[in-house]
Design an enzyme around this catalytic site. Sequence first.
Site, PDB file in Angstrom:
ATOM      1  CD  GLU A  63      -2.763   0.597   2.531  1.00 23.42           C
ATOM      2  OE1 GLU A  63      -2.714   1.240   3.567  1.00 23.42           O
ATOM      3  OE2 GLU A  63      -3.501  -0.396   2.372  1.00 23.42           O
TER       4      GLU A  63
ATOM      5  CG  HIS B  32      -3.296 -12.441   4.052  1.00 24.57           C
ATOM      6  ND1 HIS B  32      -3.826 -13.039   2.931  1.00 24.57           N
ATOM      7  CD2 HIS B  32      -4.051 -11.347   4.285  1.00 24.57           C
ATOM      8  CE1 HIS B  32      -4.866 -12.327   2.519  1.00 24.57           C
ATOM      9  NE2 HIS B  32      -5.029 -11.299   3.320  1.00 24.57           N
TER      10      HIS B  32
ATOM     11  CB  CYS C  67      -5.196  -7.218   1.086  1.00 21.54           C
ATOM     12  SG  CYS C  67      -5.703  -7.670   2.736  1.00 21.54           S
TER      13      CYS C  67
ATOM     14  CG  HIS D 135     -13.379  -7.937  -0.674  1.00 23.17           C
ATOM     15  ND1 HIS D 135     -12.404  -8.724  -1.238  1.00 23.17           N
ATOM     16  CD2 HIS D 135     -12.768  -7.214   0.291  1.00 23.17           C
ATOM     17  CE1 HIS D 135     -11.249  -8.454  -0.645  1.00 23.17           C
ATOM     18  NE2 HIS D 135     -11.447  -7.554   0.287  1.00 23.17           N
TER      19      HIS D 135
HETATM   20  N1  GLN Z   1      -5.799 -12.272   9.513  1.00 24.95           N
HETATM   21  C1  GLN Z   1      -6.624 -11.181   9.082  1.00 24.95           C
HETATM   22  C2  GLN Z   1      -8.052 -11.646   8.938  1.00 24.95           C
HETATM   23  O1  GLN Z   1      -8.293 -12.703   8.531  1.00 24.95           O
HETATM   24  C3  GLN Z   1      -6.156 -10.608   7.778  1.00 24.95           C
HETATM   25  C4  GLN Z   1      -7.028  -9.483   7.326  1.00 24.95           C
HETATM   26  C5  GLN Z   1      -6.533  -8.745   6.128  1.00 24.95           C
HETATM   27  O2  GLN Z   1      -5.736  -9.234   5.374  1.00 24.95           O
HETATM   28  N2  GLN Z   1      -7.003  -7.569   5.890  1.00 24.95           N
HETATM   29  O3  GLN Z   1      -8.984 -10.902   9.203  1.00 24.95           O
HETATM   30 ZN    ZN Z   2      -6.326  -9.710   3.228  1.00 26.91          ZN
END
Ligand code: GLN
Ligand code: ZN
Length: 760
Positions: A609, A646, A648, A699
Site C-alpha cells: 500500500e 498474507h 491483500c 468481499h
Molecule cells: N488475519 C486477518 C483476517 O483474517 C487478515 C485481514 C486482512 O488481510 N485484511 O482478518
Molecule cells: Zn487480506
Amino acid sequence: MALQTTIIGYPRVGAHRELKKVTERYFKGLASSDELQAEAKRLRSEHWKKQQQAGISLLPVGDFSFYDGTLDTAVLLGIVPERYRQLGLSSLDTYFAMAHGYQGDKGDVTALAMKKWFNTNYHYLVPEIDDSSVVSLNASKLLDEVAEAKSLSLRVKAVVQGPFTFLKLARFTGSKSISDFESSVADAYADLLSALQSAGVEWLQIDEPYLVRDLDAADIQLLQRLYSRLAARKGNVKLLLQTYFGDIRDVYNEVVALPVDGVGLDFIEGVQTLDLVRKNSFPASKTLFAGVVNGKNIWRNDYRATLSLLDQIKAAAPSAELVLSSSCSLLHVPYTVANESKLPQEVLRHFAFAEEKLTELTELAALFGSEVSSSAAFNANQSLFNGSRVQPNTAVRDAVSALKPSDFTRLPAFAEREKIQKQQLNLPLFPTTTIGSFPQTTDVRENRRKFKKGEITQQQYDDFNKRKIAECVALQEELGLDVLVHGEFERNDMVEYFGDNLDGYVFTENAWVQSYGTRCVKPPVVWGDISRRAPITVSTSVYAQSLTSRPMKGMLTGPVTILNWSFPREDVSRKEQAFQIALAIRDEVLDLEKAGIRVIQIDEAALREKLPLRVSDWQSQYLDWAIPAFRLVHSGVKPETQIHTHMCYSEFNDIIKAIDDMDADVITFEASRGNLLILAALKQVGFRTEVGPGVYDIHSPRVPSVDEIKVALRKMLQNVEISKLWVNPDCGLKTRGVEETAASLRNLVQAAKELRTETK
Ligand code: GLN
Ligand code: ZN
C-alpha cells in the site's frame, strides 16, 4: 484581504458512520431507497454547513459518494458493463451490483475489481470498458447535488474525477483501448461543462491524481488532447485541474499551459512542488490552489512552517491568485477531534481531523501577510511545537540502534526449512486453510461492546470468546480444513488489537476513515516509542491449539502493516517506527513458538500500500526498510516453525522479488477478484515461497461453486508447482455471514479433495 480557501473533498460516511449504517440496512432490505437518499442528503448538507461555519470560501460538491468516486465517474460517463445492465435493477441497485456483486433472483454477477487508491488505504472500483461500451453523459447525481448546494446558497466548486485519471485506471476488457474512447470521454466532460454552466456553477474541479505518477510522452500527449478537446466549449465555468498525492515533475510545464483557469498542487507530499513552481514559474493569469494543509495526517499544522512555505510560493508565483487548500481530499482523515472524550486534552490538542483542518485553513488564510506575533491563534499553535510532546524510550531506541545484519536473516535457508516443515507438519497436497478471521457476528460485537462499556467482566468477555473459538475450531474440523485458525473474535481490527497491547500507541473512539464502500477503519495513532508490555496472543492461540490436533496458526499482524494502518508520528522516521514495532512482534513470535505453536502467520496485508508512487523511490524510500522489518520479526524461529504471511491484493508483480525476500515459508494473497497475471510472474521469477492465491472473493457474499474453485486451482497449477500450492479464500472472513462462509469453505475443501484425487 484574507486569502480564499477550499478543500479538495470532505469525508462522506458521517461522523458516526451514518451512511455506512443506513447503506448496510438498505442492503439487508431494512431501509428503503428513500431513507437512504434522505440520509445521504442530510449528511451532505451537514458537511457543507461545517465548511461554511469554518469560513471556507469555495465548497466542493460532488465529492459525496454512496460507495466510491471512481465508480461514480464510470456511471457519470455511462460506462456500465452489460452484465450489470442485464440484471434489470434500478439505477441505484445496478450501482451497488457493480460495487459489491449481486446474487439473487435477477442473476449472479461478481463485483468490479477493487484496488488501492494510489498510496492510501482507500480502495476504488476499477471501471471496466469493453468493446461495446458507449460513453454518454449521465450527470444527474452531480447536477442534483449542485442543485442541493445552490438551494443552500453555497459557492459551488463541482468536483469530478478527471478523464486522464479515469482512462488510466480503467480496465479495457476487449480489444479496444484508451485511444478508442478518449474523444468520446472528452466530449462527455465538455457536455458536463455546459450542463454545469446552465446550473450556475462557478468552478469545476477535475481531479487528476494520476499526474503525480511516472508519465511518458504518450501520457502527456493524451492529457493535452483530452484537455484541449474538453475545454473547447468551456463557457463561463472556471476549470481547476487538481492534482494530489505527490508532485507533477514529469508534466508541470504542460499542465500549467493547459486551457484551464486554475491548477491545484500538493505542497505536502509533492516534495518537488515548490521547486517546480520556482524554476518554471506559474502563469499570472491562473489561480494556484496550494495544498498546504495535510489531507492525510492527523497532526496539527505548524503555522510557522506553513506561513513560510506560503511566502515562498508567493515569491515564486507573485502574480498568480493564491487559494489555500488541503493537500488531498479530507476523505482520508476522521471527522472531528470534538467527538473524542477519552483521550486527555494534552494529547488531543495535537490532533487536527477534517473539521479542525478547515479551521487551520481559514486561520492560515487570515494570518498570511499579517503580523503574526500578536495573534492568539498563531501563538496557541506554536506552543504545540516546542519539542515537549513526548519523551523517548531509551531502551527501545538503543535496541533498534544495536541491530546487526544477522538479526535480519533466518537460518537455515528456505529449501532446507521447507523439507523439514513438510516432514513435521505432514500436510496433504493442496493444504487448505483460511486467512484468520471468521464472521464477526452480532453476538461477537455485542460481547465486545458490553465489555468496553463495563457491563460484563473480563472473565465473562473471555469466556464468551472461548466458546466462539471452540465453535470455530469444531466447524473447521467438520469442514475438513487442514491448518486451522482461532477466528480472531477478540479482535476488532487487526491493527487496533495490537496497538492496544503496545506501549506508545493511543486510540480514538470515533476517528473512523473510509476504507472501501461501507467499510471503515479506525487507525490507532503512534504517539511515542513503541514496545510490547506483555504477551498478546499467546494464551488465545494456546487455548485454540488445545482443542485440536491439527496445526493451529498463530495470528499476528506484521510491523509494516501495523505502521501503514496507523497514523504515524512525524518527528521520527518510518523506518525507526517500523523497527520498533518489529522488535515487539518478534518477541510475540518467539513466545508463540515456545508455547508450542507450529505455524505462525504474520499478516502484511498493507505492505504494497505505501509503496511510493514513483518507481525511482521504491527501493530507497520504502523497501529498504519495510522488507528488513518483516525479516526481523521471524528471523529468530526454529526451522520447523512455518511462517506464513498474507497480503491483500496481488498487485505485486513489480515487487515480486522483494516479496520473496521477506523469506516467509508460505504467502496467501488475493487473486480472485483481479486477474491471474501474478501467477505467471511467480513462475517467471522462480518464486520459492509456497503460495495460496485466494480461490474466491470474500468481499462479496456470493458462494463459489466447487467447479469454479477447481477451475481457479487448475489455472494456478499452470504456473505454481504442485507441492507449493495452498488452497484458501483471498482474505479474512470477518465481514461475511456465517452461512455463506460455511458453504463457501465446504466447497473449497471439496475442490481441494477432488483435485487431490484427480492429480494422483
Ligand atoms: N488475519 C486477518 C483476517 O483474517 C487478515 C485481514 C486482512 O488481510 N485484511 O482478518
Ligand atoms: Zn487480506
